[in-house]
Design a protein around this motif. Structure first.
Motif, PDB file in Angstrom:
ATOM      1  N   ASN A  17       0.738  -1.170  -0.201  1.00 28.04           N
ATOM      2  CA  ASN A  17       0.067   0.026   0.007  1.00 28.04           C
ATOM      3  C   ASN A  17       1.158   1.314  -0.033  1.00 28.04           C
ATOM      4  O   ASN A  17       2.220   1.080   0.003  1.00 28.04           O
ATOM      5  N   SER A  18       0.273   2.365  -0.015  1.00 26.14           N
ATOM      6  CA  SER A  18       1.085   3.561   0.056  1.00 26.14           C
ATOM      7  C   SER A  18       1.843   3.796   0.984  1.00 26.14           C
ATOM      8  O   SER A  18       2.903   4.695   1.112  1.00 26.14           O
ATOM      9  N   SER A  19       1.572   3.092   2.189  1.00 22.75           N
ATOM     10  CA  SER A  19       2.600   3.137   3.401  1.00 22.75           C
ATOM     11  C   SER A  19       3.524   2.261   3.559  1.00 22.75           C
ATOM     12  O   SER A  19       4.513   2.104   4.410  1.00 22.75           O
ATOM     13  N   LYS A  21       3.101  -1.019   3.532  1.00 22.08           N
ATOM     14  CA  LYS A  21       2.945  -2.284   4.085  1.00 22.08           C
ATOM     15  C   LYS A  21       2.565  -3.397   2.762  1.00 22.08           C
ATOM     16  O   LYS A  21       1.594  -3.020   1.997  1.00 22.08           O
ATOM     17  N   ARG A  76       3.600  -0.676  -5.778  1.00 26.08           N
ATOM     18  CA  ARG A  76       3.005   0.141  -4.864  1.00 26.08           C
ATOM     19  C   ARG A  76       1.761   0.930  -5.191  1.00 26.08           C
ATOM     20  O   ARG A  76       1.921   1.315  -6.461  1.00 26.08           O
ATOM     21  N   LYS A  79      -2.393   6.092  -2.687  1.00 25.62           N
ATOM     22  CA  LYS A  79      -3.097   6.482  -1.656  1.00 25.62           C
ATOM     23  C   LYS A  79      -4.563   6.467  -1.549  1.00 25.62           C
ATOM     24  O   LYS A  79      -5.032   7.027  -2.618  1.00 25.62           O
TER      25      LYS A  79
END
Length: 81
Positions: A17-19, A21, A76, A79
Motif C-alpha cells: 500500500n502507499s505506506s 505495508k 506500490r 493512497k
C-alpha cells in the motif's frame, strides 16, 4: 526506474500500500492486468516467482488506476482518498 504499467516480469512481486505495508503478491499478469493474491502460501509465492502463476478464485484483478509505481521489487498502490 519506476513505471506504472504491469508486465509478465512483475509476477511474484510484492504488492504494497502507499505506506509500504505488504498486502499481497502478483500471481499472474494477463492482458496487461495484474492479479493479486492477498494471502499467498509459500507454493503460490514460488510459482509466481518462477512465472508459473495462475490466477484463481482467490486472486483479484488490480485496476490500473490504483497503481502508483512499479519498481524492481514491488508494485506500490496509490493512497486512498
Amino acid at each position: 526506474m519506476a513505471r506504472m504499467h504491469v508486465t509478465e516480469d512483475d509476477e511474484g512481486k510484492n504488492v504494497v500500500n502507499s505506506s509500504g505495508k505488504k498486502i499481497g503478491i502478483v500471481t499472474e499478469v494477463r492482458n496487461g492486468t495484474a492479479y493479486v493474491n492477498a494471502d499467498p502460501g509459500i507454493t503460490d509465492t514460488i510459482r509466481s516467482k518462477l512465472g508459473w502463476g495462475d490466477a484463481d478464485k482467490d486472486d483479484y484483478a488490480l485496476q490500473k488506476d490504483r497503481i502508483d509505481t512499479i519498481t524492481d521489487d514491488e508494485v506500490r498502490l496509490k493512497k486512498n482518498l
